[in-house]
Each structure stands twice: as C-alpha cells, then as structure tokens.
Design a protein around this motif. Structure first.
Motif, PDB file in Angstrom:
ATOM      1  N   GLY A  51       0.777  -1.239   0.017  1.00 58.64           N
ATOM      2  CA  GLY A  51      -0.087   0.109   0.156  1.00 58.64           C
ATOM      3  C   GLY A  51       0.749   1.376  -0.067  1.00 58.64           C
ATOM      4  N   THR A  52       1.902   1.082   0.927  1.00 60.23           N
ATOM      5  CA  THR A  52       2.921   2.449   0.772  1.00 60.23           C
ATOM      6  C   THR A  52       3.475   2.464  -0.526  1.00 60.23           C
ATOM      7  N   ASN A  53       3.918   1.460  -1.075  1.00 62.53           N
ATOM      8  CA  ASN A  53       4.523   1.562  -2.392  1.00 62.53           C
ATOM      9  C   ASN A  53       3.413   2.449  -3.501  1.00 62.53           C
ATOM     10  N   LYS A  54       2.079   1.772  -3.379  1.00 62.08           N
ATOM     11  CA  LYS A  54       1.340   2.287  -4.360  1.00 62.08           C
ATOM     12  C   LYS A  54       1.240   3.977  -3.884  1.00 62.08           C
ATOM     13  N   ALA A  55       1.442   4.391  -2.660  1.00 61.86           N
ATOM     14  CA  ALA A  55       0.925   5.691  -2.367  1.00 61.86           C
ATOM     15  C   ALA A  55       1.885   6.713  -2.913  1.00 61.86           C
ATOM     16  N   VAL A  56       3.352   6.117  -2.728  1.00 65.48           N
ATOM     17  CA  VAL A  56       4.584   6.643  -3.273  1.00 65.48           C
ATOM     18  C   VAL A  56       4.489   6.808  -4.954  1.00 65.48           C
ATOM     19  N   ALA A  57       4.330   5.980  -5.529  1.00 70.95           N
ATOM     20  CA  ALA A  57       4.356   5.667  -6.978  1.00 70.95           C
ATOM     21  C   ALA A  57       3.446   6.412  -7.603  1.00 70.95           C
ATOM     22  N   ILE A  58       2.197   6.522  -7.201  1.00 69.68           N
ATOM     23  CA  ILE A  58       1.202   7.426  -7.689  1.00 69.68           C
ATOM     24  C   ILE A  58       1.507   8.747  -7.961  1.00 69.68           C
ATOM     25  N   VAL A  59       2.053   9.402  -6.880  1.00 70.47           N
ATOM     26  CA  VAL A  59       2.641  10.780  -7.072  1.00 70.47           C
ATOM     27  C   VAL A  59       3.434  10.871  -8.219  1.00 70.47           C
ATOM     28  N   GLY A  60       4.492  10.139  -8.150  1.00 72.72           N
ATOM     29  CA  GLY A  60       5.527  10.311  -9.425  1.00 72.72           C
ATOM     30  C   GLY A  60       4.916   9.910 -10.785  1.00 72.72           C
ATOM     31  N   THR A  61       4.062   9.140 -10.741  1.00 71.89           N
ATOM     32  CA  THR A  61       3.334   8.710 -12.124  1.00 71.89           C
ATOM     33  C   THR A  61       2.557   9.848 -12.636  1.00 71.89           C
ATOM     34  N   THR A  62       1.968  10.604 -11.650  1.00 72.22           N
ATOM     35  CA  THR A  62       0.979  11.729 -12.097  1.00 72.22           C
ATOM     36  C   THR A  62       1.795  12.980 -12.457  1.00 72.22           C
ATOM     37  N   GLY A  63       3.124  13.094 -11.636  1.00 73.72           N
ATOM     38  CA  GLY A  63       3.794  14.271 -12.390  1.00 73.72           C
ATOM     39  C   GLY A  63       4.478  13.849 -13.589  1.00 73.72           C
ATOM     40  N   ALA A  64       4.758  12.467 -13.888  1.00 69.11           N
ATOM     41  CA  ALA A  64       5.398  12.287 -15.148  1.00 69.11           C
ATOM     42  C   ALA A  64       4.330  12.256 -16.119  1.00 69.11           C
ATOM     43  N   ALA A  65       3.232  12.020 -15.815  1.00 72.93           N
ATOM     44  CA  ALA A  65       2.149  11.989 -16.765  1.00 72.93           C
ATOM     45  C   ALA A  65       2.034  13.641 -17.353  1.00 72.93           C
ATOM     46  N   VAL A  66       1.732  14.328 -16.220  1.00 71.36           N
ATOM     47  CA  VAL A  66       1.605  15.927 -16.471  1.00 71.36           C
ATOM     48  C   VAL A  66       2.584  16.507 -17.257  1.00 71.36           C
ATOM     49  N   THR A  67       3.811  16.123 -17.177  1.00 72.38           N
ATOM     50  CA  THR A  67       5.163  16.708 -17.701  1.00 72.38           C
ATOM     51  C   THR A  67       4.838  16.138 -18.982  1.00 72.38           C
ATOM     52  N   TYR A  68       4.626  15.024 -19.452  1.00 74.17           N
ATOM     53  CA  TYR A  68       4.550  14.305 -20.693  1.00 74.17           C
ATOM     54  C   TYR A  68       3.678  15.281 -21.605  1.00 74.17           C
ATOM     55  N   VAL A  69       2.283  15.407 -21.083  1.00 72.85           N
ATOM     56  CA  VAL A  69       1.298  15.965 -21.783  1.00 72.85           C
ATOM     57  C   VAL A  69       1.451  17.359 -22.111  1.00 72.85           C
ATOM     58  N   ARG A  70       2.410  18.049 -21.277  1.00 74.23           N
ATOM     59  CA  ARG A  70       2.623  19.569 -21.376  1.00 74.23           C
ATOM     60  C   ARG A  70       3.625  19.730 -22.175  1.00 74.23           C
ATOM     61  N   ARG A  71       4.690  18.685 -22.288  1.00 71.81           N
ATOM     62  CA  ARG A  71       5.897  19.112 -23.267  1.00 71.81           C
ATOM     63  C   ARG A  71       6.073  17.996 -24.406  1.00 71.81           C
ATOM     64  N   ALA A  72       5.325  16.931 -24.582  1.00 74.58           N
ATOM     65  CA  ALA A  72       5.752  16.211 -25.437  1.00 74.58           C
ATOM     66  C   ALA A  72       5.547  16.992 -27.039  1.00 74.58           C
ATOM     67  N   PRO A  73       6.381  16.487 -27.683  1.00 73.57           N
ATOM     68  CA  PRO A  73       6.276  17.139 -29.208  1.00 73.57           C
ATOM     69  C   PRO A  73       5.280  16.810 -30.020  1.00 73.57           C
ATOM     70  N   VAL A  74       4.819  15.494 -29.681  1.00 78.10           N
ATOM     71  CA  VAL A  74       3.841  14.765 -30.216  1.00 78.10           C
ATOM     72  C   VAL A  74       2.624  14.844 -29.398  1.00 78.10           C
ATOM     73  N   ARG A  75       1.447  15.137 -29.927  1.00 76.41           N
ATOM     74  CA  ARG A  75       0.275  15.054 -28.865  1.00 76.41           C
ATOM     75  C   ARG A  75      -0.243  13.990 -28.369  1.00 76.41           C
ATOM     76  N   VAL A  76      -0.268  14.064 -26.869  1.00 78.85           N
ATOM     77  CA  VAL A  76      -0.637  12.587 -26.293  1.00 78.85           C
ATOM     78  C   VAL A  76      -2.232  12.743 -26.106  1.00 78.85           C
ATOM     79  N   SER A  77      -2.722  11.831 -26.767  1.00 81.33           N
ATOM     80  CA  SER A  77      -4.252  11.498 -26.406  1.00 81.33           C
ATOM     81  C   SER A  77      -4.616  11.221 -25.124  1.00 81.33           C
ATOM     82  N   VAL A  78      -5.064  12.168 -24.430  1.00 79.42           N
ATOM     83  CA  VAL A  78      -5.389  11.915 -23.164  1.00 79.42           C
ATOM     84  C   VAL A  78      -6.815  10.940 -23.255  1.00 79.42           C
ATOM     85  N   ARG A  79      -7.777  11.191 -24.070  1.00 72.68           N
ATOM     86  CA  ARG A  79      -9.006  10.892 -24.198  1.00 72.68           C
ATOM     87  C   ARG A  79      -8.675   9.070 -24.527  1.00 72.68           C
ATOM     88  N   THR A  80      -7.748   8.895 -25.182  1.00 76.48           N
ATOM     89  CA  THR A  80      -7.486   7.520 -25.369  1.00 76.48           C
ATOM     90  C   THR A  80      -6.851   6.693 -24.361  1.00 76.48           C
TER      91      THR A  80
END
Length: 260
Positions: A51-80
């Motif tokens: 459970g602690t592993n998941k609580a830590v990992a979800i924060v880093g995963t969310t930060g990475a997802a936001v960074t990718y969506v904002r900075r990726a040169p090819v548009r990431v389909s958030v809907r898909t």
C-alpha cells in the motif's frame, strides 16, 4: 511512520527518486521501489508495504504524466489513455479477484520467456518505436488497445504485477503504432488509473504508512518529472536502451525469485 533510522530514510528517498526516473522513462520503477521498502522496513506487514508503495508511486506517475502531456512534441491523446486506463482498472480488479488461486512460481517462467522474446524482438528490430505512425489512430486500434492492452495487462497487474509499466509501453507502441516516447507518456496516464484503484483499496483496508509515503513521494515526484523530461529530450533511441536494461533486470529478478 515506522521507527526507522535517518540512514534508512535517506536510502528509501534515494530509491524513490531513482524509481520515479526509471518509471517515467519506460516503466518498471517498482523493480527498485518495492524491494527497497521491503529492505528498509522489514518488520512491516506485506500489505502495508504494498500500500505504501502504491501511495508513493502514484505521485511520481502523476507528475510524469503531466510533464509528458505538457511538453511532448507529439500530442498525447489523454482521451484514449483514459479509456485504456479505465479498462486496466477494471482488469486489475478482476485479476486481483483470481490472484489467490494462482501459483506465482508457475507464472514466473512464462513471464520470463515472454520478456526474453520481447527483448529479442526489440534488439532485432532497431526501428521499433523509434518512429511512430503519424497518421490518425483508427477506431479498431483504439478498441484493441482498450480491450487487450487495458483489460489484458490490467488483469495481469492485479494477478501478478511485475513489469506492468514496461508491458504497457511495449503494447501501446505495437497496437497504436506510437513511438516509444509517446507510448511512455500514454502508459503513465494508464498507470495513474490503475494505481488509483489499488491505492483506494489499500487505503480502505488501512494498509498505507501515510507519513513515510508522503516523504518518499516528494522524491518520487522529482524523479518522475525528471525522467519524463529526460525521455523527451533524449528521444526514442534512449528510451529503447533503457527499455532493454529494464527488461533484462526484470528477467533477472524473476529468475532470482524463482530459483533462490
């Protein structure tokens, strides 16, 4: 917060930082984060470690997802990605339901063979994931991604788990014809969905060490955002190299768990 020394806390935070970076680039951060927690807090019950592993990992995963969506040169389909993520969430719940009846030792050799096959394919196909399909994603591809990638890999995540992020990157690259960087970005959004479902269950059961998770999550977030930026700046060739390292590391870990 369990009673741990400052040295142990520093070790866990460093592991969270590196795991966040690895997970953002190509998935597989759990290969480092979960064993680090097991070593750092050996007297804590396994469900609380998970459970602690998941609580830590979800924060880093969310930060990475936001960074990718904002900075990726090819548009990431958030809907898909969200559709695949919801299917993965449902699949992981189904996998977790059947997990008690599965022999982990029987599954490990199968997963090792699959991973070695994947590694051979990636090495023999240098162009795999280096150039994505610039055309529109067809409805058939999206449905396949939702059912097979989301539902199938989600089921595996609930049933067994190791290497889920890496499998997501590979499958999204193959099914949606994405380059590896865009596939990593999409996989992060899917991971947020699956981690959220698992974390909700662990939290409901009282199996999260929130204070320890909060400290480690700061470093995992930094690692995740840095990893996403590294992947975006270095490109698909770099991600491909990290992917092979993670795949062979996962095979080694599964082999160690199986025979030692």
């Amino acid at each position: 917060m369990p009673d741990i020394s400052l040295t142990t806390l520093v070790f866990l935070c460093a592991a969270a930082l590196v795991a966040g970076w690895i997970d953002a680039v190509v998935g597989g951060g759990g290969l480092l984060l979960l064993p680090a927690l097991l070593l750092g807090v050996p007297h804590v019950p396994a469900p609380q470690v998970l459970g602690t592993n998941k609580a830590v990992a979800i924060v880093g995963t969310t930060g990475a997802a936001v960074t990718y969506v904002r900075r990726a040169p090819v548009r990431v389909s958030v809907r898909t990605a969200a559709r695949v993520g919801l299917a993965a969430l449902a699949g992981s719940m189904g996998g977790a339901f059947f997990a008690d009846g599965i022999d982990d030792e029987a599954l490990r050799p199968v997963i090792m063979v699959v991973l070695l096959g994947v590694a051979a394919f990636v090495m023999l196909r240098p162009s795999f994931g280096t150039v994505g399909d610039r055309g529109p994603v067809t409805r058939a591809r999206v449905v396949t991604a939702i059912v097979l990638v989301g539902g199938g890999i989600g089921f595996y995540d609930g049933l067994f788990g190791p290497g889920t992020g890496t499998f997501l990157v590979l499958a999204l690259t193959a099914v949606l014809h994405l380059d590896l960087v865009t596939a990593s970005a999409t996989a992060k959004i899917v991971n947020v969905c699956t981690n959220a479902g698992a974390l909700a269950m662990f939290a409901y059961q009282g199996n999260v060490l929130w204070r320890l998770a909060a400290v480690m999550a700061v470093f995992n977030l930094a690692g995740g955002m840095l990893g996403a930026r590294t992947a975006l700046s270095k490109g698909a060739g770099f991600v491909r190299g990290v992917l092979l390292v993670v795949v062979f590391s996962l095979v080694a870990k599964l082999a160690f768990d199986q025979w030692y």
